[in-house]
Design a protein around this motif. Structure first.
Motif, mmCIF file in Angstrom:
data_model
loop_
_atom_site.group_PDB
_atom_site.id
_atom_site.type_symbol
_atom_site.label_atom_id
_atom_site.label_comp_id
_atom_site.label_asym_id
_atom_site.label_seq_id
_atom_site.Cartn_x
_atom_site.Cartn_y
_atom_site.Cartn_z
ATOM 1 N N GLU A 37 0.868 -1.185 0.000
ATOM 2 C CA GLU A 37 0.000 0.000 0.000
ATOM 3 C C GLU A 37 0.897 1.225 0.000
ATOM 4 O O GLU A 37 1.762 1.364 0.870
ATOM 5 C CB GLU A 37 -0.887 0.004 1.244
ATOM 6 C CG GLU A 37 -1.831 1.190 1.308
ATOM 7 C CD GLU A 37 -2.679 1.178 2.574
ATOM 8 O OE1 GLU A 37 -2.951 2.265 3.094
ATOM 9 O OE2 GLU A 37 -3.044 0.092 3.046
ATOM 10 N N PRO A 39 1.536 5.609 -0.509
ATOM 11 C CA PRO A 39 0.867 6.886 -0.239
ATOM 12 C C PRO A 39 0.260 7.446 -1.523
ATOM 13 O O PRO A 39 0.599 7.014 -2.626
ATOM 14 C CB PRO A 39 2.006 7.777 0.263
ATOM 15 C CG PRO A 39 3.236 7.206 -0.363
ATOM 16 C CD PRO A 39 2.992 5.723 -0.456
ATOM 17 N N LYS A 40 -0.628 8.393 -1.376
ATOM 18 C CA LYS A 40 -1.227 9.047 -2.540
ATOM 19 C C LYS A 40 -0.280 10.124 -3.069
ATOM 20 O O LYS A 40 0.400 10.793 -2.291
ATOM 21 C CB LYS A 40 -2.553 9.696 -2.155
ATOM 22 C CG LYS A 40 -3.642 8.693 -1.795
ATOM 23 C CD LYS A 40 -4.967 9.388 -1.594
ATOM 24 C CE LYS A 40 -6.107 8.499 -1.203
ATOM 25 N NZ LYS A 40 -6.040 7.109 -1.411
ATOM 26 N N VAL A 41 -0.257 10.275 -4.384
ATOM 27 C CA VAL A 41 0.509 11.366 -4.983
ATOM 28 C C VAL A 41 -0.059 12.673 -4.429
ATOM 29 O O VAL A 41 -1.275 12.849 -4.338
ATOM 30 C CB VAL A 41 0.419 11.319 -6.524
ATOM 31 C CG1 VAL A 41 1.022 12.572 -7.140
ATOM 32 C CG2 VAL A 41 1.117 10.078 -7.055
ATOM 33 N N ALA A 43 0.502 13.584 -1.313
ATOM 34 C CA ALA A 43 0.528 13.483 0.151
ATOM 35 C C ALA A 43 1.777 14.173 0.689
ATOM 36 O O ALA A 43 2.865 14.025 0.135
ATOM 37 C CB ALA A 43 0.515 12.021 0.585
ATOM 38 N N GLU A 73 5.245 10.702 -7.067
ATOM 39 C CA GLU A 73 4.996 9.552 -7.936
ATOM 40 C C GLU A 73 4.993 8.297 -7.081
ATOM 41 O O GLU A 73 5.707 8.215 -6.084
ATOM 42 C CB GLU A 73 6.113 9.464 -8.984
ATOM 43 C CG GLU A 73 5.947 8.389 -10.017
ATOM 44 C CD GLU A 73 7.109 8.347 -11.020
ATOM 45 O OE1 GLU A 73 7.141 7.403 -11.816
ATOM 46 O OE2 GLU A 73 7.980 9.247 -10.996
ATOM 47 N N ILE A 74 4.178 7.323 -7.483
ATOM 48 C CA ILE A 74 4.208 6.020 -6.819
ATOM 49 C C ILE A 74 4.498 4.953 -7.871
ATOM 50 O O ILE A 74 4.253 5.155 -9.061
ATOM 51 C CB ILE A 74 2.897 5.707 -6.062
ATOM 52 C CG1 ILE A 74 1.699 5.699 -7.005
ATOM 53 C CG2 ILE A 74 2.698 6.680 -4.907
ATOM 54 C CD1 ILE A 74 0.418 5.187 -6.370
ATOM 55 N N GLU A 76 3.285 1.991 -9.310
ATOM 56 C CA GLU A 76 2.099 1.141 -9.454
ATOM 57 C C GLU A 76 2.479 -0.319 -9.710
ATOM 58 O O GLU A 76 1.729 -1.228 -9.363
ATOM 59 C CB GLU A 76 1.217 1.643 -10.601
ATOM 60 C CG GLU A 76 0.622 3.019 -10.381
ATOM 61 C CD GLU A 76 -0.583 3.039 -9.459
ATOM 62 O OE1 GLU A 76 -0.966 1.983 -8.928
ATOM 63 O OE2 GLU A 76 -1.135 4.124 -9.256
ATOM 64 N N TYR A 96 8.071 4.807 -3.833
ATOM 65 C CA TYR A 96 7.521 6.110 -4.220
ATOM 66 C C TYR A 96 8.642 7.128 -4.371
ATOM 67 O O TYR A 96 9.765 6.902 -3.929
ATOM 68 C CB TYR A 96 6.468 6.604 -3.213
ATOM 69 C CG TYR A 96 6.977 6.818 -1.808
ATOM 70 C CD1 TYR A 96 7.432 8.064 -1.385
ATOM 71 C CD2 TYR A 96 6.993 5.779 -0.884
ATOM 72 C CE1 TYR A 96 7.898 8.261 -0.095
ATOM 73 C CE2 TYR A 96 7.460 5.964 0.404
ATOM 74 C CZ TYR A 96 7.909 7.212 0.791
ATOM 75 O OH TYR A 96 8.380 7.400 2.074
#
Length: 120
Positions: A37, A39-41, A43, A73-74, A76, A96
């Protein structure tokens, strides 16, 4: 510049953007990852706070923000295929990227030699 934390995260700095992941040691200790899991871009992370979660057949573990900054960026690919982290934790298994609030703060983290000598 490559740096390491006592919590077994690594950071590689490119300008003001740091790529973050877990070390080979952390990946080995966790065993086969089954869930990641991220973090959101966008964040905003504070050093020491939980930023991501990696879960293996043995345990779930938080991945902590190594420094203050904003997620840009994460990866994916590791969400879709968590085993990528085990196969290449310090390469394709990055988690990330973040824009560091203060890139010079990386100087306070361990370099490769210091991390190699760090008790695990």
């Amino acid at each position: 510049m490559l740096r390491f934390t006592e919590e077994h995260e690594w950071l590689k700095l490119d300008g003001e953007i740091a790529t973050v992941g877990i070390t080979s040691h952390a990946a080995e200790q966790l065993g086969d990852l089954v869930f990641v899991e991220l973090p959101k871009v966008g964040a905003v992370l504070t050093k020491g706070e939980a930023a991501a979660v990696v879960e293996s057949v043995k345990a779930a573990s938080d991945v902590y923000a190594p420094l203050d900054g904003e997620v840009t960026e994460i990866n994916e690919a590791v969400v879709a295929a968590p085993e990528t982290v085990n196969a290449d934790p310090q390469g394709a298994g990055w988690l990330y990227r973040m824009r560091l609030k203060d890139p010079s703060a990386m100087e306070a983290l361990m370099d490769e030699a210091a991390y190699a000598a760090f008790p695990k």
